[in-house]
Design a protein around this motif. Structure first.
Motif, PDB file in Angstrom:
ATOM      1  N   UNK A 183       0.836  -1.205   0.000  1.00 57.60           N
ATOM      2  CA  UNK A 183       0.000   0.000   0.000  1.00 57.60           C
ATOM      3  C   UNK A 183       0.869   1.254   0.000  1.00 57.60           C
ATOM      4  N   UNK A 184       1.937   1.220   0.795  1.00 57.72           N
ATOM      5  CA  UNK A 184       2.833   2.373   0.853  1.00 57.72           C
ATOM      6  C   UNK A 184       3.516   2.607  -0.488  1.00 57.72           C
ATOM      7  N   UNK A 185       3.996   1.535  -1.106  1.00 53.92           N
ATOM      8  CA  UNK A 185       4.670   1.670  -2.402  1.00 53.92           C
ATOM      9  C   UNK A 185       3.726   2.275  -3.444  1.00 53.92           C
ATOM     10  N   UNK A 186       2.486   1.802  -3.465  1.00 54.18           N
ATOM     11  CA  UNK A 186       1.514   2.328  -4.419  1.00 54.18           C
ATOM     12  C   UNK A 186       1.278   3.824  -4.190  1.00 54.18           C
ATOM     13  N   UNK A 187       1.093   4.218  -2.946  1.00 53.58           N
ATOM     14  CA  UNK A 187       0.842   5.628  -2.647  1.00 53.58           C
ATOM     15  C   UNK A 187       2.017   6.517  -2.996  1.00 53.58           C
ATOM     16  N   UNK A 188       3.225   6.080  -2.650  1.00 57.45           N
ATOM     17  CA  UNK A 188       4.413   6.867  -2.979  1.00 57.45           C
ATOM     18  C   UNK A 188       4.603   6.978  -4.503  1.00 57.45           C
ATOM     19  N   UNK A 189       4.325   5.887  -5.210  1.00 48.16           N
ATOM     20  CA  UNK A 189       4.469   5.907  -6.665  1.00 48.16           C
ATOM     21  C   UNK A 189       3.460   6.865  -7.308  1.00 48.16           C
ATOM     22  N   UNK A 190       2.231   6.881  -6.804  1.00 44.20           N
ATOM     23  CA  UNK A 190       1.226   7.805  -7.327  1.00 44.20           C
ATOM     24  C   UNK A 190       1.623   9.251  -7.041  1.00 44.20           C
ATOM     25  N   UNK A 191       2.128   9.511  -5.847  1.00 39.56           N
ATOM     26  CA  UNK A 191       2.569  10.859  -5.492  1.00 39.56           C
ATOM     27  C   UNK A 191       3.684  11.331  -6.421  1.00 39.56           C
ATOM     28  N   UNK A 192       4.660  10.465  -6.652  1.00 40.57           N
ATOM     29  CA  UNK A 192       5.769  10.810  -7.537  1.00 40.57           C
ATOM     30  C   UNK A 192       5.278  11.052  -8.960  1.00 40.57           C
ATOM     31  N   UNK A 193       4.390  10.182  -9.450  1.00 37.22           N
ATOM     32  CA  UNK A 193       3.876  10.335 -10.816  1.00 37.22           C
ATOM     33  C   UNK A 193       3.199  11.692 -10.996  1.00 37.22           C
ATOM     34  N   UNK A 194       2.386  12.087 -10.042  1.00 38.58           N
ATOM     35  CA  UNK A 194       1.681  13.362 -10.144  1.00 38.58           C
ATOM     36  C   UNK A 194       2.650  14.533 -10.127  1.00 38.58           C
ATOM     37  N   UNK A 195       3.660  14.472  -9.278  1.00 33.11           N
ATOM     38  CA  UNK A 195       4.612  15.577  -9.200  1.00 33.11           C
ATOM     39  C   UNK A 195       5.461  15.670 -10.466  1.00 33.11           C
ATOM     40  N   UNK A 196       5.816  14.535 -11.005  1.00 34.07           N
ATOM     41  CA  UNK A 196       6.565  14.565 -12.271  1.00 34.07           C
ATOM     42  C   UNK A 196       5.695  15.092 -13.406  1.00 34.07           C
TER      43      UNK A 196
END
Length: 255
Positions: A183-196
């Motif tokens: 769950x943490x990996x998914x959330x961090x990946x989504x956060x990074x994708x949006x910022x990029x």
């Protein structure tokens, strides 16, 4: 603050402000804004408060801008937004151990909650900041999670990708602390994708470091190295990121 430069309908001024803000050029962004409207005055204050978060300096300028915004606020919406920024500044000062202003942060965010009703513009951002207070000052993860989820729903409804990246990241951090790695990996990946996608450079390195906490080697090292390059590109900002760029020591806990 609106205008992230991602759609053709964005105000050119707000697009220019966004691009400077995202590259840690807050003073330049502030210089573009007019000084004769409550909305612009509040945005100036918000930018300078944000600079304090990432640089740990500029406190007096932020205080001056915020007092001006508070004096010029006339509607409940404007007063609530100013109180929300007051709470953020007090929270940031406490977080960075400049001065303990936790009581002021709680009072200001409570005042904002009384002025900004649920569903109104600005409520999702307020919910997010109340989550930060609960997570980092009150140390109440359950209250933080509830506030982040309200903010997440509001950001989704309002199509606010920057706020959504923040709620993804902090919900993921809570999940990581509870050992929910996937769950943490998914959330961090989504956060990074949006910022990029947004080109939010000042917030991208922290997102890379957070994702690295959930990835095995050699991917974790690659992510930290990429974060380090951005950190240096931005002149050592955010200031608090340096200690997180090195890989954890052998045997050290990562959650």
């Amino acid at each position: 603050m609106s205008g992230d430069g991602t759609t053709a309908d964005d105000d050119p001024l707000q697009t220019a402000v966004w691009r400077l803000r995202s590259r840690a050029c807050w003073a330049d962004a502030v210089a573009l804004l007019p000084t004769d409207t409550p909305r612009a005055t509040l945005q100036r204050a918000a930018l300078l408060v944000e600079r304090c978060l990432y640089t740990e300096r500029g406190w007096e300028a932020a205080e001056d801008a915020l007092r001006t915004a508070e004096a010029r606020a006339h509607s409940d919406e404007e007063r609530g937004a100013a109180a929300c920024e007051r709470g953020r500044l007090a929270y940031t000062s406490t977080l960075h151990r400049v001065r303990d202003r936790a009581d002021e942060a709680r009072a200001a965010l409570g005042r904002a909650a009384a002025l900004i009703p649920p569903g109104a513009p600005g409520r999702a951002l307020l919910d997010f900041r109340r989550g930060l207070l609960a997570e980092n000052l009150t140390h109440s993860p359950q209250a933080a999670r509830a506030a982040y989820r309200r903010a997440h729903a509001g950001a989704t409804a309002q199509s606010d990708p920057l706020l959504l990246s923040c709620t993804w990241r902090h919900l993921a951090q809570l999940a990581l602390r509870e050992g929910e790695l996937a769950e943490a990996r998914h959330g961090f990946a989504e956060s990074l994708r949006l910022r990029e996608d947004l080109g939010y450079l000042i917030g991208t390195a922290p997102a890379l470091v957070s994702l690295a906490e959930t990835e095995p080697e050699p991917e974790a090292t690659r992510l930290r190295e990429e974060a380090g390059r951005l950190f240096r590109l931005l002149g050592g900002l955010p200031t608090w990121l340096a200690e997180h760029l090195s890989p954890p020591a052998p045997g050290a806990a990562t959650a």
